[in-house]
Design a protein around this motif. Sequence first.
Motif, PDB file in Angstrom:
ATOM      1  N   VAL A 108      -3.226   8.813  -7.334  1.00 31.13           N
ATOM      2  CA  VAL A 108      -2.761   8.774  -5.943  1.00 31.13           C
ATOM      3  C   VAL A 108      -3.280   9.990  -5.178  1.00 31.13           C
ATOM      4  O   VAL A 108      -3.732   9.881  -4.024  1.00 31.13           O
ATOM      5  N   ALA A 109      -3.233  11.172  -5.798  1.00 31.79           N
ATOM      6  CA  ALA A 109      -3.740  12.384  -5.142  1.00 31.79           C
ATOM      7  C   ALA A 109      -5.232  12.272  -4.855  1.00 31.79           C
ATOM      8  O   ALA A 109      -5.707  12.665  -3.780  1.00 31.79           O
TER       9      ALA A 109
ATOM     10  N   ILE B 120      -5.758   9.993  -1.884  1.00 35.36           N
ATOM     11  CA  ILE B 120      -5.401  10.660  -0.626  1.00 35.36           C
ATOM     12  C   ILE B 120      -6.538  11.555  -0.156  1.00 35.36           C
ATOM     13  O   ILE B 120      -6.911  11.560   1.034  1.00 35.36           O
ATOM     14  N   VAL B 121      -7.115  12.328  -1.082  1.00 32.71           N
ATOM     15  CA  VAL B 121      -8.225  13.207  -0.720  1.00 32.71           C
ATOM     16  C   VAL B 121      -9.432  12.385  -0.266  1.00 32.71           C
ATOM     17  O   VAL B 121     -10.110  12.738   0.712  1.00 32.71           O
TER      18      VAL B 121
ATOM     19  N   PHE C 111      -9.340   9.491   1.143  1.00 27.76           N
ATOM     20  CA  PHE C 111      -9.026   8.967   2.472  1.00 27.76           C
ATOM     21  C   PHE C 111      -9.295  10.015   3.552  1.00 27.76           C
ATOM     22  O   PHE C 111      -9.844   9.694   4.616  1.00 27.76           O
ATOM     23  N   ILE C 112      -8.928  11.265   3.283  1.00 30.62           N
ATOM     24  CA  ILE C 112      -9.179  12.341   4.255  1.00 30.62           C
ATOM     25  C   ILE C 112     -10.675  12.520   4.477  1.00 30.62           C
ATOM     26  O   ILE C 112     -11.143  12.656   5.620  1.00 30.62           O
TER      27      ILE C 112
ATOM     28  N   LYS D  97     -12.079   9.586   6.416  1.00 36.80           N
ATOM     29  CA  LYS D  97     -11.625   9.623   7.809  1.00 36.80           C
ATOM     30  C   LYS D  97     -12.455  10.611   8.633  1.00 36.80           C
ATOM     31  O   LYS D  97     -12.793  10.347   9.788  1.00 36.80           O
TER      32      LYS D  97
END
Length: 213
Positions: free
Chosen positions: A13-14, A17-18, A20-21, A24
């Motif tokens: 999950v971590a 998230i990274v 995704f950043i 983005k």
Amino acid sequence: MRNFHLLFWPLLVAALIVLFIKLKDKSYLQNDTTPNGIISLELGSTYTADTAIVQSSKSDTLDRTTITLCQPHPRPIQRLHKARFDVFVDFGFIFIYTLLGFVIITTLQSRIQKGGHWSTRLLIGLLLLAAFLDCLENIGLLSFINDGINHEPRASGTTAFITHIAAWANSSSSADYSSSIFRSHSSSGTTACSSSPTILHPRPSSCSATASS
């Protein structure tokens, strides 16, 4: 590994998230000179090419992704600051995927049930090599990005060459690591099947057959 699920899912999950950043922010770092965002700077093979990419990020400070009917004029954006932030985030991603890879490797090793197997040492070596090359690549990127922000040219042709070689070597080691993981998983499945006990059902004897008739 007994605590595989307790370690694997939080790390996964971590890592997502990274990612995704980073995805983005990729659109913020794209312009005519850098169509692939910060990847263009990673693959720049010469000092001149990397410097031109940094200069284009300094001159082109408009975020064209914000253009809409209600807002026809793009907003200004500090591309180099965004790029530096993404590089620092990538250091965290390196730490996360190294731990995640170690969890996967040790779990596969426990399934194979062979202590000190050569494939385990190979996978850990490739994992650490990929992490080292990724860090080396990020240090080179920060050198060029900080030059553009601080207006103090400190990076050199050697910096561009090392960054370029580290990027390509990292891609190669990552591919080798993925293929080795697949081969280890296949061998663990074969070992599990071969080590499973075979249950033999005894055939009825002639006496029992005669009694039943």
